[in-house]
Design a protein around this motif. Structure first.
Motif, PDB file in Angstrom:
ATOM      1  N   ASP A  25       0.807  -1.233   0.000  1.00 57.05           N
ATOM      2  CA  ASP A  25       0.000   0.000   0.000  1.00 57.05           C
ATOM      3  C   ASP A  25       0.834   1.275   0.000  1.00 57.05           C
ATOM      4  OD1 ASP A  25      -2.635   0.912  -0.263  1.00 57.05           O
ATOM      5  OD2 ASP A  25      -2.713   1.524   1.846  1.00 57.05           O
ATOM      6  N   GLU A  26       2.146   1.148  -0.164  1.00 57.79           N
ATOM      7  CA  GLU A  26       2.990   2.327  -0.331  1.00 57.79           C
ATOM      8  C   GLU A  26       2.900   2.800  -1.790  1.00 57.79           C
ATOM      9  OE1 GLU A  26       4.793   4.029   1.944  1.00 57.79           O
ATOM     10  OE2 GLU A  26       3.850   2.755   3.462  1.00 57.79           O
ATOM     11  N   PRO A  27       3.297   4.030  -2.084  1.00 58.44           N
ATOM     12  CA  PRO A  27       3.240   4.500  -3.473  1.00 58.44           C
ATOM     13  C   PRO A  27       4.085   3.629  -4.396  1.00 58.44           C
ATOM     14  CG  PRO A  27       3.572   6.351  -1.967  1.00 58.44           C
ATOM     15  CD  PRO A  27       3.717   5.100  -1.144  1.00 58.44           C
ATOM     16  N   ALA A  28       3.526   3.292  -5.537  1.00 58.40           N
ATOM     17  CA  ALA A  28       4.257   2.498  -6.524  1.00 58.40           C
ATOM     18  C   ALA A  28       5.228   3.392  -7.278  1.00 58.40           C
ATOM     19  CB  ALA A  28       3.277   1.839  -7.496  1.00 58.40           C
ATOM     20  N   ASP A  29       6.323   2.792  -7.745  1.00 53.40           N
ATOM     21  CA  ASP A  29       7.369   3.580  -8.398  1.00 53.40           C
ATOM     22  C   ASP A  29       7.085   3.828  -9.875  1.00 53.40           C
ATOM     23  OD1 ASP A  29       9.002   1.333  -6.481  1.00 53.40           O
ATOM     24  OD2 ASP A  29       9.276   3.454  -6.044  1.00 53.40           O
TER      25      ASP A  29
END
Length: 246
Positions: A25-29
């Motif tokens: 759920d962290e920002p995707a790169d």
């Protein structure tokens, strides 16, 4: 009368959308919903059998089973071993209809295959998903192998035909059987569709997981006996031998 306003531009520019990683759920790169850290931590398949992709302790080897009984397929291409967290992602896609996980894995598999094509792997002429028994298709509502094959087809620009192979017998669930029982279970379970032309063609079977290879062997033998020039197998994951850890 038009019930919708005329609009020539894109409705949704998904490439510009900020996505979150489906795993943490962290920002995707990038453009796919997975971050670099989670993608790196997936159980990537290391040294393996050159034919069936069974995990092995060293590179450039062929396992004893493939040496004793060379399979009808040319080789298995799989990016990962069937272990955590990939096993959970495949299970949620396959049994809980969590399609975003399947789509993500299909896109990563497509990238993996494209890289292999640029190295030395021959591109097939056609992708063929492993057919699902009618009973399980009614229960599940979809064939996960067919969905993977169509996503791969779009990404790799290789045609897909999910009607070329037929499953003409409902068989017992393969995961409950050992290798010998799996082969017996699949005897006469598949057939080519009427009018199917595979002669002299390079084909690739698509499935989610390869365990003993019994299904792939049965289908590859059917296609080769019908005149196919070569059959490869593309799947998301390869299991180790029973009792072994990847």
């Amino acid at each position: 009368m038009r019930c919708q306003p005329r609009y020539e531009g894109p409705v949704y520019i998904w490439l510009k959308n900020k996505q979150s990683c489906l795993l943490c759920d962290e920002p995707a790169d990038g453009i796919q919903p997975v971050c670099t850290a989670c993608e790196t931590e997936l159980p990537w398949l290391g040294d393996h059998c050159l034919t069936c992709a069974l995990p092995l302790p060293a590179a450039g080897l062929t396992c004893g089973q493939c040496l004793r009984r060379p399979p009808a397929f040319e080789q298995v291409i799989a990016p990962w071993t069937y272990s955590f967290p990939l096993d959970s992602l495949i299970t949620r896609f396959k049994h809980n209809a969590k399609w975003p996980f399947g789509r993500l894995l299909a896109e990563l598999l497509a990238e993996f295959l494209q890289h292999r094509f640029e190295e030395d792997l021959r591109r097939p002429e056609l992708l063929i998903p492993v057919p699902l028994a009618n009973r399980r298709l009614r229960q599940r509502g979809f064939n996960q192998a067919a969905m993977l094959a169509h996503w791969l087809s779009d990404a790799l620009e290789i045609p897909c035909d999910e009607r070329l192979l037929l499953r003409i017998q409902d068989t017992d669930a393969q995961q409950d059987l050992n290798a010998e029982a799996r082969l017996k279970n699949l005897r006469n379970a598949f057939a080519l569709a009427p009018g199917a032309d595979v002669k002299d063609r390079h084909l690739a079977l698509v499935d989610d997981v390869l365990t003993t290879g019994a299904t792939a062997q049965a289908l590859a033998r059917l296609l080769m006996d019908a005149g196919a020039a070569r059959v490869d197998v593309y799947c998301l994951a390869r299991t180790p031998k029973p009792g072994e850890t990847p």
